[in-house]
Design a protein around this motif. Structure first.
Motif, PDB file in Angstrom:
ATOM      1  N   VAL A 200       8.859   1.429  -6.925  1.00 27.89           N
ATOM      2  CA  VAL A 200       8.074   2.589  -6.500  1.00 27.89           C
ATOM      3  C   VAL A 200       7.980   2.478  -4.982  1.00 27.89           C
ATOM      4  N   VAL A 201       8.216   3.589  -4.311  1.00 25.89           N
ATOM      5  CA  VAL A 201       8.202   3.587  -2.840  1.00 25.89           C
ATOM      6  C   VAL A 201       7.210   4.646  -2.380  1.00 25.89           C
ATOM      7  N   SER A 202       6.232   4.218  -1.601  1.00 20.04           N
ATOM      8  CA  SER A 202       5.202   5.173  -1.197  1.00 20.04           C
ATOM      9  C   SER A 202       5.066   5.228   0.325  1.00 20.04           C
ATOM     10  N   ILE A 203       5.122   6.447   0.854  1.00 21.85           N
ATOM     11  CA  ILE A 203       5.010   6.671   2.299  1.00 21.85           C
ATOM     12  C   ILE A 203       3.620   7.222   2.583  1.00 21.85           C
ATOM     13  N   SER A 204       2.946   6.634   3.557  1.00 18.54           N
ATOM     14  CA  SER A 204       1.608   7.105   3.943  1.00 18.54           C
ATOM     15  C   SER A 204       1.669   7.853   5.260  1.00 18.54           C
ATOM     16  N   ILE A 205       0.929   8.953   5.320  1.00 12.60           N
ATOM     17  CA  ILE A 205       0.863   9.747   6.556  1.00 12.60           C
ATOM     18  C   ILE A 205      -0.577  10.216   6.760  1.00 12.60           C
ATOM     19  N   GLY A 206      -1.021  10.119   8.009  1.00 12.39           N
ATOM     20  CA  GLY A 206      -2.362  10.615   8.337  1.00 12.39           C
ATOM     21  C   GLY A 206      -3.382   9.495   8.298  1.00 12.39           C
ATOM     22  N   GLU A 207      -4.572   9.791   7.752  1.00 11.37           N
ATOM     23  CA  GLU A 207      -5.658   8.820   7.774  1.00 11.37           C
ATOM     24  C   GLU A 207      -5.340   7.583   6.940  1.00 11.37           C
ATOM     25  N   CYS A 208      -5.947   6.493   7.339  1.00 10.22           N
ATOM     26  CA  CYS A 208      -5.700   5.198   6.687  1.00 10.22           C
ATOM     27  C   CYS A 208      -6.357   5.156   5.296  1.00 10.22           C
ATOM     28  N   ALA A 209      -5.644   4.569   4.338  1.00 13.06           N
ATOM     29  CA  ALA A 209      -6.190   4.428   2.982  1.00 13.06           C
ATOM     30  C   ALA A 209      -6.519   2.973   2.704  1.00 13.06           C
ATOM     31  N   THR A 210      -7.641   2.753   2.061  1.00 11.38           N
ATOM     32  CA  THR A 210      -7.937   1.421   1.532  1.00 11.38           C
ATOM     33  C   THR A 210      -7.318   1.358   0.145  1.00 11.38           C
ATOM     34  N   PHE A 211      -6.349   0.471  -0.020  1.00  6.05           N
ATOM     35  CA  PHE A 211      -5.536   0.423  -1.243  1.00  6.05           C
ATOM     36  C   PHE A 211      -5.816  -0.914  -1.938  1.00  6.05           C
ATOM     37  N   LEU A 212      -6.249  -0.847  -3.179  1.00  3.78           N
ATOM     38  CA  LEU A 212      -6.532  -2.061  -3.939  1.00  3.78           C
ATOM     39  C   LEU A 212      -5.445  -2.248  -4.995  1.00  3.78           C
ATOM     40  N   TYR A 213      -5.047  -3.507  -5.215  1.00  6.34           N
ATOM     41  CA  TYR A 213      -3.994  -3.739  -6.206  1.00  6.34           C
ATOM     42  C   TYR A 213      -4.144  -5.133  -6.809  1.00  6.34           C
ATOM     43  N   GLY A 214      -3.525  -5.315  -7.952  1.00  7.21           N
ATOM     44  CA  GLY A 214      -3.545  -6.622  -8.587  1.00  7.21           C
ATOM     45  C   GLY A 214      -2.959  -6.565  -9.974  1.00  7.21           C
ATOM     46  N   ASP A 215      -2.926  -7.736 -10.647  1.00  7.64           N
ATOM     47  CA  ASP A 215      -2.357  -7.771 -12.000  1.00  7.64           C
ATOM     48  C   ASP A 215      -3.456  -7.671 -13.050  1.00  7.64           C
ATOM     49  N   LYS A 223      -6.774  -7.196  -4.843  1.00 10.64           N
ATOM     50  CA  LYS A 223      -6.574  -7.466  -3.418  1.00 10.64           C
ATOM     51  C   LYS A 223      -6.622  -6.152  -2.649  1.00 10.64           C
ATOM     52  N   ARG A 224      -6.846  -6.255  -1.346  1.00 10.13           N
ATOM     53  CA  ARG A 224      -7.039  -5.046  -0.541  1.00 10.13           C
ATOM     54  C   ARG A 224      -6.072  -5.035   0.644  1.00 10.13           C
ATOM     55  N   ILE A 225      -5.439  -3.894   0.830  1.00 12.30           N
ATOM     56  CA  ILE A 225      -4.662  -3.693   2.063  1.00 12.30           C
ATOM     57  C   ILE A 225      -5.015  -2.310   2.615  1.00 12.30           C
ATOM     58  N   PHE A 226      -4.650  -2.108   3.862  1.00 16.33           N
ATOM     59  CA  PHE A 226      -4.861  -0.798   4.479  1.00 16.33           C
ATOM     60  C   PHE A 226      -3.506  -0.162   4.694  1.00 16.33           C
ATOM     61  N   LEU A 227      -3.386   1.076   4.284  1.00 13.44           N
ATOM     62  CA  LEU A 227      -2.121   1.801   4.470  1.00 13.44           C
ATOM     63  C   LEU A 227      -2.296   2.803   5.608  1.00 13.44           C
ATOM     64  N   TYR A 228      -1.594   2.524   6.705  1.00 15.43           N
ATOM     65  CA  TYR A 228      -1.690   3.381   7.882  1.00 15.43           C
ATOM     66  C   TYR A 228      -0.521   4.369   7.911  1.00 15.43           C
ATOM     67  N   SER A 229      -0.672   5.348   8.772  1.00 14.48           N
ATOM     68  CA  SER A 229       0.347   6.381   8.908  1.00 14.48           C
ATOM     69  C   SER A 229       1.694   5.756   9.271  1.00 14.48           C
ATOM     70  N   GLY A 230       2.714   6.108   8.530  1.00 11.75           N
ATOM     71  CA  GLY A 230       4.051   5.576   8.780  1.00 11.75           C
ATOM     72  C   GLY A 230       4.378   4.347   7.954  1.00 11.75           C
ATOM     73  N   ASP A 231       3.373   3.794   7.264  1.00  7.49           N
ATOM     74  CA  ASP A 231       3.633   2.612   6.426  1.00  7.49           C
ATOM     75  C   ASP A 231       4.403   3.007   5.160  1.00  7.49           C
ATOM     76  N   VAL A 232       5.255   2.101   4.714  1.00  6.81           N
ATOM     77  CA  VAL A 232       5.964   2.300   3.443  1.00  6.81           C
ATOM     78  C   VAL A 232       5.633   1.118   2.545  1.00  6.81           C
ATOM     79  N   LEU A 233       5.039   1.408   1.410  1.00  6.17           N
ATOM     80  CA  LEU A 233       4.696   0.361   0.443  1.00  6.17           C
ATOM     81  C   LEU A 233       5.725   0.411  -0.684  1.00  6.17           C
ATOM     82  N   ILE A 234       6.265  -0.766  -1.023  1.00  4.33           N
ATOM     83  CA  ILE A 234       7.276  -0.818  -2.089  1.00  4.33           C
ATOM     84  C   ILE A 234       6.819  -1.840  -3.125  1.00  4.33           C
TER      85      ILE A 234
END
Ligand code: AKG
Ligand code: FE2
Length: 276
Positions: A200-215, A223-234
Motif C-alpha cells: 500500500v502506498v500513501s502520499i500525504s499533502i497539506g496539513e500534517c497527520a498523526t498516524f498510529l499503526y501497529g500489529d 506506534k505514532r508517526i507524523f505524515l507531512y506534506s510530500g511524505d510517502v508511506l509504504i
C-alpha cells in the motif's frame, strides 16, 4: 486546461481532459446520493502554476524504516508535484466526485473520499464497480502510476523483500481540520494481492497527520508517526496488514507555498494506492 502548459520529461505532466466521459454512465438507479461539489483551494484567483520546477523524488528526501516491509519516504514528492496533485484532485472535487465516507457499522471517520480506478465503499468494499451515480470511477492518472512505481522501486533499494506492485486503485481522502480515520486494516483487495503482500502506498499533502499503526488493535500499543506534506508511506510484505488510523490533523503545518501561493485550505489530502 489543467496542467497542459507544464510538460517536462523530468516531472509529472497532466493531461486528463479526456480521462472521464459522462457518456459512459450506465443507466442504473442508485439509492445513494452524490455529494455537492466542493473546493480544496480558497478561490479561483489561484492559477495553475507553470513556474515551479522541481521533480520527484525531491532532493530533500530522506527515509525511515519503520517495520519489516514498512518505510516512510520523507519529503519524497516535490512541491511542484504536490501542487499538480492538488489541482488534479480539485478538478474532481469541483465536479462532485467526492462522497462523505460514512460507515454503516458505526465506525468513525470524518473524511471525504473519491476513487480512481475502481470504486471502493466503506460498507461494501470493492463490490460496487460503479460510483453512487452509476458512473465509472476515472482511471488513475498515469503520472501518478509512474510516481508510485518509482517510489516502490526506491523503497525496494532499501527494503530488499518489498514486493513490486502496479497500482490499479487509488483512494483519495480529504481531511478537514477536524478530520480523522478510525483504526482499520486495508484488506479489501484480492486474496492474491494480500497473500503476496503487495504494498500500500500513501502520499500525504497539506496539513500534517498523526498516524498510529501497529500489529494490534490495542490503542495504547500503537506506534505514532507524523505524515507531512510530500511524505510517502509504504507498507507491504510482512506489514501489509498492519492496523492503522489517522488520529488527527495538525493545523498550520502545510508548506507555506501551498497555502499562500496556491490557496490550499488548512486541510489534508491523502492518496492511497493499491493493486487489487
Ligand atoms: O490518510 C491516510 O494517510 C491513510 C488512509 C488510509 O488508511 C486508507 O484510506 O485506508
Ligand atoms: Fe488504510
Amino acid at each position: 486546461m489543467l496542467f497542459e502548459s507544464i510538460c517536462r520529461s523530468s516531472c509529472l505532466c497532466w493531461s486528463l481532459g479526456d480521462a472521464f466521459d459522462v457518456r459512459l454512465r450506465r443507466h442504473i438507479t442508485f439509492a445513494k446520493r452524490v455529494d455537492k461539489p466542493f473546493s480544496l483551494i480558497y478561490s479561483d484567483k489561484y492559477k495553475v502554476p507553470n513556474s515551479v520546477c522541481e521533480s520527484t523524488p525531491s532532493k530533500l528526501s530522506t527515509y525511515r524504516i519503520l517495520e519489516p516491509g514498512m518505510i516512510l519516504l520523507e519529503k519524497y514528492v516535490s512541491i511542484k508535484d504536490q501542487i499538480d496533485i492538488i489541482y488534479e484532485c480539485e478538478k474532481w472535487a469541483k465536479s462532485g466526485f467526492f462522497n462523505h465516507c460514512d460507515h454503516q457499522n458505526g465506525a468513525k471517520c470524518k473524511v471525504m473520499n473519491m476513487c480512481f480506478g475502481r470504486n471502493w465503499d466503506p460498507n461494501t468494499g470493492y463490490k460496487e464497480r460503479y460510483r453512487s451515480d452509476g458512473s465509472e470511477p476515472p482511471p488513475i492518472p498515469y503520472e501518478l502510476v509512474s510516481l508510485v512505481k518509482a517510489a516502490v522501486q526506491d523503497a525496494q533499494a532499501i527494503l530488499k523483500d518489498l514486493p513490486s506492485m502496479h497500482p490499479d486503485i487509488c483512494s483519495v481522502n480529504y481531511y478537514p481540520a477536524n478530520g480523522f480515520l478510525h483504526l482499520h486494516q486495508d484488506r479489501d483487495e484480492s486474496s492474491d494481492s494480500l497473500r503476496r503482500g503487495l504494498p500500500v502506498v500513501s502520499i500525504s499533502i497539506g496539513e500534517c497527520a498523526t498516524f498510529l499503526y501497529g500489529d494490534t488493535r490495542i490503542n495504547k500499543k500503537l506506534k505514532r508517526i507524523f505524515l507531512y506534506s510530500g511524505d510517502v508511506l509504504i507498507f507491504g510484505g510482512k506489514s501489509r496488514l498492519i492496523y492503522h488510523r489517522v488520529k488527527q490533523i495538525s493545523q498550520y503545518t502545510s508548506p507555506v507555498q501551498l497555502v499562500t501561493e496556491f490557496g490550499l485550505r488548512n486541510d489534508r489530502l491523502s492518496l492511497t494506492f493499491r493493486q487489487f
